[in-house]
Design a protein around this motif. Structure first.
Motif, PDB file in Angstrom:
ATOM      1  N   ILE A  51      38.261  34.617   0.487  1.00 10.02           N
ATOM      2  CA  ILE A  51      39.514  34.303   1.187  1.00 10.02           C
ATOM      3  C   ILE A  51      40.218  33.117   0.542  1.00 10.02           C
ATOM      4  CG2 ILE A  51      38.477  32.764   2.921  1.00 10.02           C
ATOM      5  CD1 ILE A  51      40.288  34.205   5.026  1.00 10.02           C
ATOM      6  N   LEU A  52      39.444  32.204  -0.059  1.00 10.14           N
ATOM      7  CA  LEU A  52      40.096  31.038  -0.669  1.00 10.14           C
ATOM      8  C   LEU A  52      40.965  31.454  -1.852  1.00 10.14           C
ATOM      9  CD1 LEU A  52      37.133  29.947   0.460  1.00 10.14           C
ATOM     10  CD2 LEU A  52      37.997  27.821  -0.490  1.00 10.14           C
ATOM     11  N   ASN A  55      44.065  32.993  -0.466  1.00 10.64           N
ATOM     12  CA  ASN A  55      44.890  31.906   0.053  1.00 10.64           C
ATOM     13  C   ASN A  55      45.628  31.199  -1.093  1.00 10.64           C
ATOM     14  OD1 ASN A  55      45.490  30.615   2.551  1.00 10.64           O
ATOM     15  ND2 ASN A  55      44.272  28.834   1.900  1.00 10.64           N
ATOM     16  N   GLY A  56      44.885  30.942  -2.173  1.00 13.12           N
ATOM     17  CA  GLY A  56      45.481  30.287  -3.331  1.00 13.12           C
ATOM     18  C   GLY A  56      46.566  31.127  -3.979  1.00 13.12           C
ATOM     19  N   LEU A  57      46.335  32.434  -4.046  1.00 10.40           N
ATOM     20  CA  LEU A  57      47.336  33.323  -4.645  1.00 10.40           C
ATOM     21  C   LEU A  57      48.603  33.366  -3.792  1.00 10.40           C
ATOM     22  CD1 LEU A  57      45.004  36.247  -5.825  1.00 10.40           C
ATOM     23  CD2 LEU A  57      46.246  34.633  -7.304  1.00 10.40           C
ATOM     24  N   GLY A  59      49.666  30.928  -1.888  1.00 12.22           N
ATOM     25  CA  GLY A  59      50.352  29.655  -2.138  1.00 12.22           C
ATOM     26  C   GLY A  59      51.100  29.685  -3.458  1.00 12.22           C
ATOM     27  N   ARG A  60      50.433  30.209  -4.489  1.00 12.63           N
ATOM     28  CA  ARG A  60      51.061  30.297  -5.803  1.00 12.63           C
ATOM     29  C   ARG A  60      52.309  31.175  -5.753  1.00 12.63           C
ATOM     30  NH1 ARG A  60      49.252  34.212 -10.771  1.00 12.63           N
ATOM     31  NH2 ARG A  60      51.414  34.426 -11.393  1.00 12.63           N
ATOM     32  N   THR A  63      55.157  29.030  -4.362  1.00  9.98           N
ATOM     33  CA  THR A  63      55.654  27.937  -5.203  1.00  9.98           C
ATOM     34  C   THR A  63      56.180  28.464  -6.529  1.00  9.98           C
ATOM     35  OG1 THR A  63      53.361  27.481  -5.851  1.00  9.98           O
ATOM     36  CG2 THR A  63      54.301  26.103  -4.128  1.00  9.98           C
ATOM     37  N   LEU A  72      54.280  23.150   0.371  1.00  7.59           N
ATOM     38  CA  LEU A  72      53.669  24.034   1.371  1.00  7.59           C
ATOM     39  C   LEU A  72      53.288  23.208   2.587  1.00  7.59           C
ATOM     40  CD1 LEU A  72      51.305  26.156  -0.942  1.00  7.59           C
ATOM     41  CD2 LEU A  72      53.577  26.769  -0.092  1.00  7.59           C
ATOM     42  N   ARG A  73      53.696  23.671   3.757  1.00  9.66           N
ATOM     43  CA  ARG A  73      53.362  22.971   5.005  1.00  9.66           C
ATOM     44  C   ARG A  73      52.231  23.667   5.752  1.00  9.66           C
ATOM     45  NH1 ARG A  73      55.529  18.134   4.096  1.00  9.66           N
ATOM     46  NH2 ARG A  73      57.737  18.271   3.566  1.00  9.66           N
ATOM     47  N   LYS A  74      52.321  25.001   5.788  1.00 14.87           N
ATOM     48  CA  LYS A  74      51.305  25.781   6.505  1.00 14.87           C
ATOM     49  C   LYS A  74      51.096  27.085   5.749  1.00 14.87           C
ATOM     50  CE  LYS A  74      52.680  24.592  11.212  1.00 14.87           C
ATOM     51  NZ  LYS A  74      53.278  25.108  12.438  1.00 14.87           N
ATOM     52  N   VAL A  75      49.855  27.500   5.682  1.00 16.77           N
ATOM     53  CA  VAL A  75      49.537  28.840   5.164  1.00 16.77           C
ATOM     54  C   VAL A  75      48.557  29.468   6.150  1.00 16.77           C
ATOM     55  CG1 VAL A  75      48.488  30.190   3.307  1.00 16.77           C
ATOM     56  CG2 VAL A  75      49.898  28.210   2.732  1.00 16.77           C
ATOM     57  N   ALA A  76      48.937  30.608   6.707  1.00 21.90           N
ATOM     58  CA  ALA A  76      48.054  31.310   7.643  1.00 21.90           C
ATOM     59  C   ALA A  76      47.905  32.739   7.152  1.00 21.90           C
ATOM     60  CB  ALA A  76      48.640  31.291   9.051  1.00 21.90           C
ATOM     61  N   VAL A  77      46.688  33.131   6.839  1.00 20.13           N
ATOM     62  CA  VAL A  77      46.465  34.477   6.317  1.00 20.13           C
ATOM     63  C   VAL A  77      45.372  35.188   7.103  1.00 20.13           C
ATOM     64  CG1 VAL A  77      47.199  33.940   3.964  1.00 20.13           C
ATOM     65  CG2 VAL A  77      44.786  33.708   4.561  1.00 20.13           C
ATOM     66  N   ARG A  78      45.536  36.495   7.192  1.00 19.10           N
ATOM     67  CA  ARG A  78      44.513  37.364   7.761  1.00 19.10           C
ATOM     68  C   ARG A  78      44.164  38.411   6.712  1.00 19.10           C
ATOM     69  NH1 ARG A  78      44.388  39.679  13.688  1.00 19.10           N
ATOM     70  NH2 ARG A  78      43.478  37.600  13.789  1.00 19.10           N
TER      71      ARG A  78
ATOM     72  N   TRP B  41      40.960  25.657 -10.868  1.00 18.31           N
ATOM     73  CA  TRP B  41      41.615  26.467  -9.829  1.00 18.31           C
ATOM     74  C   TRP B  41      42.916  27.074 -10.373  1.00 18.31           C
ATOM     75  CZ3 TRP B  41      40.847  27.407  -4.458  1.00 18.31           C
ATOM     76  CH2 TRP B  41      41.968  27.794  -3.738  1.00 18.31           C
ATOM     77  N   LEU B  45      43.804  31.067 -10.983  1.00 14.41           N
ATOM     78  CA  LEU B  45      44.837  31.720 -10.186  1.00 14.41           C
ATOM     79  C   LEU B  45      46.122  31.949 -10.968  1.00 14.41           C
ATOM     80  CD1 LEU B  45      44.436  30.023  -6.711  1.00 14.41           C
ATOM     81  CD2 LEU B  45      43.317  32.028  -7.647  1.00 14.41           C
ATOM     82  N   ASP B  47      48.164  29.639 -11.818  1.00 15.41           N
ATOM     83  CA  ASP B  47      49.181  28.789 -11.194  1.00 15.41           C
ATOM     84  C   ASP B  47      49.623  27.726 -12.192  1.00 15.41           C
ATOM     85  OD1 ASP B  47      50.775  27.221  -9.571  1.00 15.41           O
ATOM     86  OD2 ASP B  47      49.495  27.529  -7.806  1.00 15.41           O
ATOM     87  N   THR B  62      46.537  24.692  -1.035  1.00 12.55           N
ATOM     88  CA  THR B  62      45.608  25.745  -0.609  1.00 12.55           C
ATOM     89  C   THR B  62      44.177  25.467  -1.065  1.00 12.55           C
ATOM     90  OG1 THR B  62      46.278  27.015  -2.548  1.00 12.55           O
ATOM     91  CG2 THR B  62      47.325  27.587  -0.440  1.00 12.55           C
ATOM     92  N   THR B 100      37.636  36.179   7.636  1.00 14.99           N
ATOM     93  CA  THR B 100      38.724  37.105   7.940  1.00 14.99           C
ATOM     94  C   THR B 100      40.073  36.417   8.114  1.00 14.99           C
ATOM     95  OG1 THR B 100      38.257  36.953  10.302  1.00 14.99           O
ATOM     96  CG2 THR B 100      37.149  38.708   9.088  1.00 14.99           C
ATOM     97  N   ASP B 101      40.077  35.185   8.578  1.00 16.66           N
ATOM     98  CA  ASP B 101      41.346  34.493   8.836  1.00 16.66           C
ATOM     99  C   ASP B 101      41.244  33.047   8.384  1.00 16.66           C
ATOM    100  OD1 ASP B 101      40.964  36.566  11.101  1.00 16.66           O
ATOM    101  OD2 ASP B 101      43.121  36.129  11.169  1.00 16.66           O
ATOM    102  N   CYS B 102      42.357  32.546   7.892  1.00 23.19           N
ATOM    103  CA  CYS B 102      42.418  31.146   7.476  1.00 23.19           C
ATOM    104  C   CYS B 102      43.810  30.632   7.815  1.00 23.19           C
ATOM    105  CB  CYS B 102      42.147  31.055   5.971  1.00 23.19           C
ATOM    106  SG  CYS B 102      42.307  29.402   5.298  1.00 23.19           S
ATOM    107  N   GLU B 103      43.877  29.595   8.596  1.00 23.98           N
ATOM    108  CA  GLU B 103      45.169  28.996   8.937  1.00 23.98           C
ATOM    109  C   GLU B 103      45.096  27.519   8.584  1.00 23.98           C
ATOM    110  OE1 GLU B 103      45.216  31.587  13.026  1.00 23.98           O
ATOM    111  OE2 GLU B 103      46.122  29.588  13.075  1.00 23.98           O
ATOM    112  N   GLN B 104      45.943  27.108   7.677  1.00 16.62           N
ATOM    113  CA  GLN B 104      45.892  25.714   7.239  1.00 16.62           C
ATOM    114  C   GLN B 104      47.234  25.047   7.426  1.00 16.62           C
ATOM    115  OE1 GLN B 104      44.505  26.160   3.173  1.00 16.62           O
ATOM    116  NE2 GLN B 104      42.364  26.047   3.861  1.00 16.62           N
ATOM    117  N   TYR B 106      49.167  21.431   6.186  1.00 20.06           N
ATOM    118  CA  TYR B 106      49.023  20.346   5.222  1.00 20.06           C
ATOM    119  C   TYR B 106      49.939  19.206   5.634  1.00 20.06           C
ATOM    120  CZ  TYR B 106      47.575  24.660   2.963  1.00 20.06           C
ATOM    121  OH  TYR B 106      47.016  25.884   2.699  1.00 20.06           O
TER     122      TYR B 106
END
Ligand SMILES: [Zn+2]
Lengths: 131, 304
Positions: A51-52, A55-57, A59-60, A63, A72-78, B41, B45, B47, B62, B100-104, B106
């Motif tokens: 998942i990380l 999540n990184g992809l 975000g990329r 940006t 980025l302020r918030k990233v929420a993924v399922r 990283w 990715l 990036d 992230t 399954t879920d991640c909510e962050q 920053y």
């Protein structure tokens, strides 16, 4: 930056290398992300992306589009359909809300078996930084 | 996924008792935020954001969780309630774990040299659920990440802790075999050679598919064949969700494909998610091997 704006899609080749390297770069040594035999014992047909990395992809993706001044302020993924080696992930985004310099972008990522990821990203794009 | 017989789930009642209790107290990142991990990283990715390199670099937001991953070392600060919760699940056979879920969120960027600490709490434990991977419980934790006294990010994380579904030991089911007879044998010989052959009436030159002994238009019994060029469009389609058949994994798309030559045939539309198939979508013929005996013509969606 307007509500309804679509971001151009980003295609990511889901190679075995990306899955393993992404897991290592995020210090995730769960065997399902690098050991196919172990993954099978745990009910999965092959290794799959952690998942990380997803999540990184995500975000990329944001940006890349909004440029280096975007924050980025918030990233929420399922996560849904796993990213297995050999698949292609296609990220898509659409601006769902705008408040001043801050936007909420709805993001989806589909692979060959379905919806790998869905979520929202809140991003601030200082004036002049948006494309 | 679906609710199981959650009514009679004593384990869930016990697991729920852990909601609101700590899962990590005063955990510390293994390393300060640092340029090499950021570079690895970004390299992986793809990036290339210049904000993540050079003087004044920040870490990709992230990466938040990466700074607090235990890796192969013991967890620092893992709290007893969380150990107990995991042990209960392990004892119940839920030995595997998947996120399954991640909510962050920053609150401020992290920079090389920042030393992160964190505290986590068990937010919720779901009733027992059955998924493709197996049956288990979704456990949600919330982590506050700090540098010194300052909250720099929050991280809500949901994992499925599950008992792996038993993979059948028997070989996978094979697709049904085509019925080959005197009237269509030529078609299947063509498929074996990766050719999609259409019949052409010797009299009126009409193309036809599927194969028939005679021309439906003029009645002429004589024919030869032409190779379909392989281009086509989706004339119509259905998505099969239910019921599942052996060797088929729903949901999948079945297309009525109109070939460039004008005839139509039914086959699977592949290479695009089932819910992205549309009428008019261009497709291209492809031959897929399903087992050591069976090759079938299928149509790959051509996306823009
Ligand atoms: Zn005819």
């Amino acid at each position: 930056m307007n509500v309804g704006d679509a971001l151009p899609p980003l295609e990511i080749e889901v190679t075995r290398t990306l899955i393993v390297a992404g897991a290592l770069a995020s210090r995730d040594y769960q065997d399902v992300h690098h050991d196919p035999e172990a993954a099978r014992r745990k009910g999965s047909p092959d290794i799959f992306m952690n998942i990380l990395t997803t999540n990184g992809l995500v975000g990329r993706y944001l940006t890349d589009h909004f440029g280096p001044t975007a924050v980025l302020r918030k990233v929420a993924v399922r996560l849904g359909a796993p990213n297995y080696p050999g698949d292609t992930l296609v990220l898509r985004g659409r601006v769902e809300a705008v408040d001043g310099e801050t936007a909420v972008v709805r993001v989806t990522g589909d692979n060959g078996i379905g919806r790998h990821v869905s979520g929202t990203v809140t991003v601030t794009v200082p004036a002049g930084g948006a494309r | 996924m679906g609710d199981d017989d959650g009514l009679d789930d004593d384990l869930h009642a016990r697991l729920k008792g852990y909601e609101g209790r700590p899962s990590t107290v005063a955990g510390a990142g293994r390393d300060p935020v640092n340029a090499p991990m950021i570079r690895h990283w970004c390299e992986v990715l793809g990036d290339t954001n210049p904000a993540y390199t050079g003087p004044g670099a920040t870490a990709p937001p992230t990466m938040l969780q990466a700074w607090i991953m235990a890796g192969l070392s013991p967890h620092t600060g893992r709290a007893r309630p969380y150990e107990e919760l995991l042990a209960l699940l392990d004892e119940a056979g839920c030995t595997s774990i998947v996120a399954t879920d991640c909510e962050q969120e920053y609150l401020r960027p992290l920079r090389p040299g920042d030393e992160v600490t964190y505290d986590s709490v068990i937010e919720s434990v779901s009733p027992r659920k059955t998924t493709k991977l197996g049956t288990g419980y979704f456990v949600t934790t919330r982590t506050d990440v700090r540098v010194g006294p300052d909250l720099v990010g929050t991280h809500r994380f949901r994992v499925l802790k599950y008992a792996p579904a038993r993979r059948p030991a028997k070989p996978p089911e094979r697709r049904p075999r085509p019925v080959v007879n005197r009237d269509n044998a030529g078609f299947w010989e063509g498929v074996r050679d990766h050719r999609l052959l259409l019949q052409r009436c010797a009299d009126c030159a009409g193309l036809r598919f599927p194969w028939l002994p005679g021309c439906a238009d003029c009645g002429c019994p004589d024919w030869d064949t032409v190779d379909a060029c392989g281009e086509g469009t989706v004339f119509s389609y259905v998505v099969l969700h239910h019921p599942p058949f052996p060797a088929f994994e729903p949901p999948y798309a079945i297309g009525l494909v109109e070939l460039a030559e004008g005839v139509r045939m039914v086959s699977n539309v592949v290479g695009v998610p089932y819910d992205k198939v549309r009428i008019g979508m261009p497709v291209r013929l492809e031959f897929r091997r399903y087992d050591d005996e069976l090759v079938l013509p299928v149509f790959k969606g051509v996306t823009a």
